[in-house]
Each structure stands twice: as C-alpha cells, then as structure tokens.
Scaffold this motif. Structure first.
Motif, PDB file in Angstrom:
ATOM      1  N   ASP A 135       0.833  -1.207   0.000  1.00  0.00           N
ATOM      2  CA  ASP A 135       0.000   0.000   0.000  1.00  0.00           C
ATOM      3  C   ASP A 135       0.867   1.256   0.000  1.00  0.00           C
ATOM      4  O   ASP A 135       0.553   2.243  -0.680  1.00  0.00           O
ATOM      5  CB  ASP A 135      -0.917   0.003   1.220  1.00  0.00           C
ATOM      6  CG  ASP A 135      -1.971  -1.088   1.147  1.00  0.00           C
ATOM      7  OD1 ASP A 135      -2.307  -1.520   0.030  1.00  0.00           O
ATOM      8  OD2 ASP A 135      -2.455  -1.519   2.212  1.00  0.00           O
ATOM      9  N   LEU A 136       1.949   1.224   0.767  1.00  0.00           N
ATOM     10  CA  LEU A 136       2.836   2.387   0.835  1.00  0.00           C
ATOM     11  C   LEU A 136       3.499   2.650  -0.512  1.00  0.00           C
ATOM     12  O   LEU A 136       3.613   3.800  -0.952  1.00  0.00           O
ATOM     13  CB  LEU A 136       3.908   2.172   1.906  1.00  0.00           C
ATOM     14  CG  LEU A 136       3.430   2.111   3.356  1.00  0.00           C
ATOM     15  CD1 LEU A 136       4.566   1.668   4.269  1.00  0.00           C
ATOM     16  CD2 LEU A 136       2.889   3.460   3.803  1.00  0.00           C
ATOM     17  N   ALA A 137       3.933   1.579  -1.164  1.00  0.00           N
ATOM     18  CA  ALA A 137       4.648   1.732  -2.435  1.00  0.00           C
ATOM     19  C   ALA A 137       3.731   2.238  -3.543  1.00  0.00           C
ATOM     20  O   ALA A 137       4.194   2.920  -4.468  1.00  0.00           O
ATOM     21  CB  ALA A 137       5.290   0.404  -2.834  1.00  0.00           C
ATOM     22  N   SER A 138       2.437   1.935  -3.471  1.00  0.00           N
ATOM     23  CA  SER A 138       1.509   2.345  -4.526  1.00  0.00           C
ATOM     24  C   SER A 138       0.778   3.652  -4.197  1.00  0.00           C
ATOM     25  O   SER A 138       0.005   4.142  -5.014  1.00  0.00           O
ATOM     26  CB  SER A 138       0.481   1.241  -4.774  1.00  0.00           C
ATOM     27  OG  SER A 138      -0.253   0.954  -3.597  1.00  0.00           O
ATOM     28  N   ASP A 139       1.014   4.206  -3.027  1.00  0.00           N
ATOM     29  CA  ASP A 139       0.340   5.439  -2.611  1.00  0.00           C
ATOM     30  C   ASP A 139       0.860   6.614  -3.440  1.00  0.00           C
ATOM     31  O   ASP A 139       2.062   6.888  -3.457  1.00  0.00           O
ATOM     32  CB  ASP A 139       0.609   5.689  -1.127  1.00  0.00           C
ATOM     33  CG  ASP A 139      -0.256   6.805  -0.558  1.00  0.00           C
ATOM     34  OD1 ASP A 139      -0.673   7.689  -1.321  1.00  0.00           O
ATOM     35  OD2 ASP A 139      -0.499   6.803   0.661  1.00  0.00           O
ATOM     36  N   PRO A 140      -0.017   7.330  -4.138  1.00  0.00           N
ATOM     37  CA  PRO A 140       0.443   8.463  -4.955  1.00  0.00           C
ATOM     38  C   PRO A 140       1.063   9.593  -4.133  1.00  0.00           C
ATOM     39  O   PRO A 140       1.803  10.423  -4.673  1.00  0.00           O
ATOM     40  CB  PRO A 140      -0.835   8.939  -5.660  1.00  0.00           C
ATOM     41  CG  PRO A 140      -1.956   8.414  -4.820  1.00  0.00           C
ATOM     42  CD  PRO A 140      -1.478   7.125  -4.246  1.00  0.00           C
ATOM     43  N   ALA A 141       0.795   9.634  -2.830  1.00  0.00           N
ATOM     44  CA  ALA A 141       1.401  10.658  -1.975  1.00  0.00           C
ATOM     45  C   ALA A 141       2.863  10.347  -1.662  1.00  0.00           C
ATOM     46  O   ALA A 141       3.541  11.170  -1.051  1.00  0.00           O
ATOM     47  CB  ALA A 141       0.606  10.805  -0.679  1.00  0.00           C
ATOM     48  N   ARG A 142       3.319   9.177  -2.033  1.00  0.00           N
ATOM     49  CA  ARG A 142       4.714   8.741  -1.872  1.00  0.00           C
ATOM     50  C   ARG A 142       5.220   8.878  -0.424  1.00  0.00           C
ATOM     51  O   ARG A 142       6.180   9.580  -0.144  1.00  0.00           O
ATOM     52  CB  ARG A 142       5.628   9.516  -2.819  1.00  0.00           C
ATOM     53  CG  ARG A 142       5.294   9.326  -4.292  1.00  0.00           C
ATOM     54  CD  ARG A 142       6.363   9.916  -5.172  1.00  0.00           C
ATOM     55  NE  ARG A 142       6.431  11.365  -5.004  1.00  0.00           N
ATOM     56  CZ  ARG A 142       7.384  12.123  -5.535  1.00  0.00           C
ATOM     57  NH1 ARG A 142       8.348  11.569  -6.239  1.00  0.00           N
ATOM     58  NH2 ARG A 142       7.368  13.429  -5.359  1.00  0.00           N
TER      59      ARG A 142
END
Length: 697
Positions: free
Chosen positions: A395-402
């Motif tokens: 989820d963290l890796a795909s979060d657009p907020a980076r």
C-alpha cells in the motif's frame, strides 16, 4: 665367643621369613589385579553383550551440530540518551523437515496453534477457508518486461514447485483450479494419508508443507520461521508433547520505542540474494538480519556486532548432550544520533497539522540543524509506521502521496526567495555592491527590452519598493533589487558561491540524498537546454533550474549565519559499547570549506532577515519566543497556479545555534510556514507553545 653355626642358623631363619612375606604380598597383589580384570571383563560383557545393541544404536544416532548464532543488535538513541530503537526477547517456532516424521506432528502443532489463536506463516496463494479461491493473480506465472520492452513470462515460486513435482508440465500453459491444485499437491506431498484430513485441515497442512518444500528444493533460501512471537501457553504445550522437528527458539526482535523519524531510522531485514556476496565476505550467516535503510543500514557495522558459532551434541532422541562455543558472539554497539526526540516529534506533529489544513494536501518536509551540521530534527510528510512497514509495504509503495520518499533529503525544490541572502553575499563579497549601495525598485526591471519581469509588489497591487539597500531588499524580498544585483554579479559567481554553501551537492548525511542542481549554463546543457543571459535574473531570486533539498537549504543558512564555516551534515553523534561502559567513537564535525564573508556584509544580510521576523506578518509567530529570530520566506512557482512554500530561519539572532528549513508542496507562500518554525523553536528552546498564528504571508 658366639657359636658360628648358631649365627648361620639365625640368618637362614630371617631369610625364610622375608621370603614368606614376599610371597604373601605377591599373592595379595595378584588377587587385587585379578579382581580388577574381572571388573573390566564384567563392564565389557555388559557393554558389548548385554547392552551392546542399545549403545550401538545410541552412538550411531548421536548428532553433532554447528550453528551460527546471530548476536543481539545494538540500540539507537537520540542525543540525550532516549532509546529510539532497541530489542525485545520473543520466541519463535521453527520446523526441521528432516526430523518431523509423519503428518501427525504437523497436525498436532496446527491444532495447538488454533487452540491458542496463534497465527503461523502461510503464503500459500489459496484462500484459508472455503470457498477456495486464489488469493493472487497469475499464481503460476507473472508477466514482466525485459530491457527491450517485450513481455516475457517468468514462473513464480508456486509454479516452479508445481513443475518440479510434476504437477504442471509447463507453468505457462497449464492452469489448475484451487481444488485441483490442493489435491495434486496433497498426492505428491502426503500421498498416503491426505484423504483422512478435513478440507480445512488439508488447506492448513498444505500451507506449511508448501513453505517447507520451497526451501527443501531451494526455490527460496529464506529461513522458514513457522510462527513468531508465540506465547508461553503454546510453548508449554509444545514442550509437553515433545514434537520432533519442532523447536522453540528465543529471538531478539526489533522494537520501536517511538513512531517518530521513520525515514531516518529505517528497517532491518534478511540478507537478499544480491547482498549476500558482500555480507558473506564480512562473515555474516546467510540468514542474518541486516540494515535495509536509514541509519540501520548506514551504521550496520556498529549495530550488528559479530556472530558466534555454537556446537551442540544431540542424542538419537534429540536431547541435548552438550553445548559449547567455538566462536563467542559479541553484541552490537549502541548508536547515539544527533536527533533531539522532542523536537523531532513536535516537527512531525506541526507538519501533519499544517498539511491537513490545506485545501489540496500534498507533501512537506522540515529540517533543523546545528551550526556544525548535526541534524536535530528531520521530518517528511506523509510518513509511515516502522512497526508495520513490511505488512503495509504494498500500500505504501503504490500510494500516490509517496510516503516512502524522504522529502527532507530527496525532495528537490526551487528555493525561491530563500536564495536571495546567497545572492547578496556573492555580490557583497565580490565588490559588486556594498551594504550602503541602493537600487531603485520601479515595479518592473527594464534592463532587457524583450524580457521585463516584475516585482511581487507590482503584481500584487501595482506597488514599488523605491530605493533599497541590501538589508531592506532582503526584508522586503524585492525582486528588482536582486534582478539587477544578480545580473551584475554574473551567473559564474552565483554558481561558485552556491557550491561553497553546499547547494547542488551532497551534504554528507549518512542516509540517501539527492544532489539537486544549481541553475547555470552547465545545468541547462545537462538538460539539453540553451542558457540565455537573461536567466541569470531568475536564478538570482531562486528560480530558473535551481533545485535543492530542504536539508541543503537548512545547512546553507547554518553556514551563512555561523560566519561561513560549511560543515558536513551528519546524524551520528557517538557510538557506545554494548554495555554503555565506554565510548567506541565520538564524532568530530567535518569542516568542508570556509566561505570568506566580511563581518559587515554578514551583519547587513542577517539584519535584513531579522527585520523580516519583526514585520507584522512574522512577529505574531515569533513574539512569544525567548530568542530573537532571523528568517526568509520563499514562494516557488511549480506549475500553473500552484506554488511550493519555502521558509528558512535561524536562532538566536546574536549567537546562532540552530538553522531550519521548511518546505510545503502546494503550500502557497513561505510566510504560511512561520508558525511551524515558531513551534519547532519553542520546543527546542524549552518554552511553551507560541500562540497559534494565521497563515497569511
């Protein structure tokens, strides 16, 4: 006179008596010797004949094992000794497929885990309960793109295992339903007894056998830990049943005593295949946990310690006969960071609150350093929880907020007007201007006939600043002053001074960072663009292709206000031995270079920053602080109508101790960040929270 015959008779009697004594002694000794021989004979008969087969079986089944034992990892502390990361003792369950025997052992173990509601490691890609479904797409093969852009098919671990077991002839061609897959695997892995298991038991059993078989067939080299952090009740039940091949081992796991600074602290993990050659040469075991990021990786050599080698002798039933160390383990050292935990926590709280208040929340970063490059606080928002990092990774890796991006060291931003003090120092030091020199702000800069940029006061309300010296121009952030001064100073000099202040270069911090770049002909050429003379105007006010990290900007301000001493940035304060009894290393600040700055020039620039802190829009933030402040705002246009807010600050004004930089993506004006700076300074200097401020420039 004695009779000679009588004398000879007495002598013969004495000789005979001595002979009898010798015979008696000899007889006694022979008797004792015979008894000893009989005793040895009895032992031999008992050993070789009576218990010969038993002892032979025991001797042939004795196992001598040699295992590498990873030592306890050192702790990480802040500058005041507060523990940030340490270890805690837990118990794991490991399985040895070679000694487990039949499925009864696993069946019992799984039943005990269900009773104790203990989760176990299971990555078998079939749902844990009916109806059976695949939990991942393309479980037999996945698509990937090679270097030339074409799509290729690569087998997954399950596909590889199925092919090795003969279940699939070609993982890319055959496809089984979950039920077919489970039945096929069961027939291969437990061919004689799988039908006696209920569907749920079979699914759980296959999950464990899948993990064990992957490692047995060297499809994966990771150690299989059946369950982590198990409770005492489950341990007691396992011990009572003496399950063969099931071992409860004590393990030190990483414990995070703070949720602050996740980007800095970093994670640990198993050595990966590409890392193994390097760690093997350093004497690490293949299953060792090592730093993967942050200071866990940066200070791995201190934190890890050295592993030991333990020799264990077991009998045929698995009982330990003896243990010894052939190599003693040595625990890791403790690393003390320059971070100030209360300031770090407050900085993260302030960033979070500020970004949440924006109409269009984005990223933000803040850094505070001391005058010798020591990082007191470094925050990046959004962030993540180290304790659940691996569970949350996808989820963290795909979060657009980076959230995984450390914006403080790897975020590149135009500095905007926070660059103007550097332009002022470059012009003052090279004699282009003096502290008394003035430039008239007429609202627009008319030097070039085709490009005539405006001052911000002209764009805002068609105003002008009139005649201004360098101190006034810094306070008012007059673009016209710096357009003119920057043009006369020249881009070559600006690039040179930017380099001396560490902009566009690595700071030396121990965690990953980006260099950024200083606007100029070389940077434009690197981007395949042409440099025009008029761009010097924009570069002098922090625009054009200037791109720096918040950390670079904070250290640039520290270098400026400390008189020009440019230090390497560092997180390491000291290294203490594992028992804290001695200092292994005491970090000495590294002076990279000294920027030659006249005191009168420096005071003129600092005064401009001080006067800005006393303006109505700034003073409401800093008035309650016990220290005087110097600051500079910046607003860097990025795209369309959005702009990044940049703010730099130092305190105390008369004797600077700290410098900081705050950047908020799409944060409007730099002045809106003054409340964050005031909160950081209030925390660091130990005063109550300043009054909440408005966010106007």
């Amino acid at each position: 006179m004695n009779n000679p015959f009588e004398r000879f008779q007495n002598k013969d009697a004495q000789t005979e008596q001595q002979s009898r004594r010798l015979q008696l002694r000899t007889g006694v000794l022979l008797g004792i010797f015979c008894c000893i021989l009989l005793a040895y004979a009895g032992v031999l008969v008992r050993t070789q004949i009576v218990h010969g087969e038993e002892y032979l079986a025991s001797s042939t089944s004795t196992i001598l094992r040699s295992e590498t034992v990873t030592t306890v990892r050192g702790s990480i502390l802040d500058r005041s000794g507060t523990v940030l990361v340490t270890n805690e003792l837990s118990h794991n369950i490991t399985l040895d497929l070679s000694t487990i025997g039949d499925i009864d052992t696993l069946r019992t173990l799984l039943e005990l885990c269900r009773e104790e509601e203990t989760e176990w490691t299971d990555t078998f890609p079939v749902s844990p309960s009916a109806p059976w479904e695949y939990t991942r797409e393309n479980i037999f093969c996945y698509s990937s793109t090679d270097g030339e852009g074409s799509t290729t098919l690569s087998p997954t671990m399950l596909g590889t295992l199925c092919k090795q077991l003969g279940i699939l002839s070609d993982p890319t061609g055959d496809f089984l339903t979950p039920e077919e897959l489970m039945e096929a695997l069961a027939q291969k892995l437990i061919p004689t007894r799988w039908e006696e298991l209920s569907p749920g038991e079979l699914r759980d059993m296959l999950g464990v056998l899948y993990e064990l078989t992957l490692r047995k067939r060297e499809i994966t080299y990771n150690e299989y830990i059946f369950a982590k952090g198990v409770g005492i009740s489950l341990i007691s039940k396992i011990k009572e049943r003496s399950l063969p091949g099931v071992t409860v081992v004590a393990a030190a796991t990483r414990r995070y005593d703070t949720d602050a600074a996740p980007h800095v602290l970093g994670q640990i993990g198993k050595i990966s295949a590409d890392q193994w050659p390097d760690y093997r040469d350093k004497g690490y075991p293949m299953d060792a946990y090592v730093g993967k990021s942050g200071v866990e990786l940066a200070f791995e050599s201190y934190l890890h310690g050295s592993s030991g080698v333990r020799r264990t002798e077991l009998d045929g039933e698995g009982n330990v006969l003896s243990e010894s160390w052939s190599v003693e383990p040595h625990p890791g050292d403790n690393v003390v960071l320059t971070l100030d935990l209360p300031t770090q926590q407050k900085t993260e709280e302030l960033l979070s609150d500020f970004v949440s208040s924006l109409d269009e929340p984005a990223g933000a970063a803040a850094v505070m350093v001391d005058m010798t490059g020591g990082v007191l606080a470094t925050a990046s928002f959004p962030d993540f929880d180290l304790a659940t990092y691996y569970q949350d990774y996808n989820d963290l890796a795909s979060d657009p907020a980076r959230p995984l991006l450390n914006r403080a060291t790897m975020g590149l931003y135009a500095p905007g007007s926070t660059f103007k003090p550097l332009t002022a120092i470059a012009a003052l030091s090279t004699g282009v201007i003096t502290p008394a020199s003035t430039v008239q702000c007429t609202g627009r800069y008319f030097y070039y006939p085709d490009v005539q940029p405006a001052c911000w006061v002209w764009n805002s309300y068609r105003g002008t600043h009139g005649w201004e010296n360098v101190t006034q121009a810094i306070t008012d952030s007059c673009n016209i002053f710096f357009y003119d001064v920057g043009r006369r100073t020249g881009i070559k000099t600006l690039v040179d001074y930017a380099g001396q202040f560490g902009l566009g270069d690595y700071t030396g911090i121990e965690v990953p960072e980006y260099k950024g770049h200083v606007a100029g002909p070389a940077t434009s050429a690197a981007f395949g663009q042409q440099w025009y003379a008029g761009e010097t105007m924009y570069a002098s006010i922090g625009q054009s292709s200037n791109q720096f990290t918040p950390l670079q900007l904070a250290n640039y301000i520290a270098t400026l206000v400390n008189g020009g001493n440019h230090y390497e940035v560092h997180l390491l304060d000291s290294v203490m031995s594992s028992d804290y009894s001695q200092t292994v290393l005491d970090y000495e600040p590294v002076l990279r270079n000294t920027v030659e700055i006249k005191d009168t020039d420096l005071q003129a620039v600092k005064l401009g920053m001080y006067n800005l802190s006393k303006t109505a829009s700034m003073n409401r933030h800093f008035a309650s602080l016990p220290v005087e402040v110097g600051c500079k705002t910046g607003t860097a246009e990025v795209a369309g109508s959005t702009a990044n807010a940049v703010f730099v600050c130092f305190a105390p004004y008369d004797d600077p101790q700290v410098a900081l930089c705050i950047v908020a993506e799409k944060g409007a004006s730099g002045g809106s960040l003054a409340s964050i700076a005031a909160g950081m300074l209030a925390q660091y200097f130990g005063v109550e929270e300043p009054a909440e401020a408005e966010t106007a420039e």
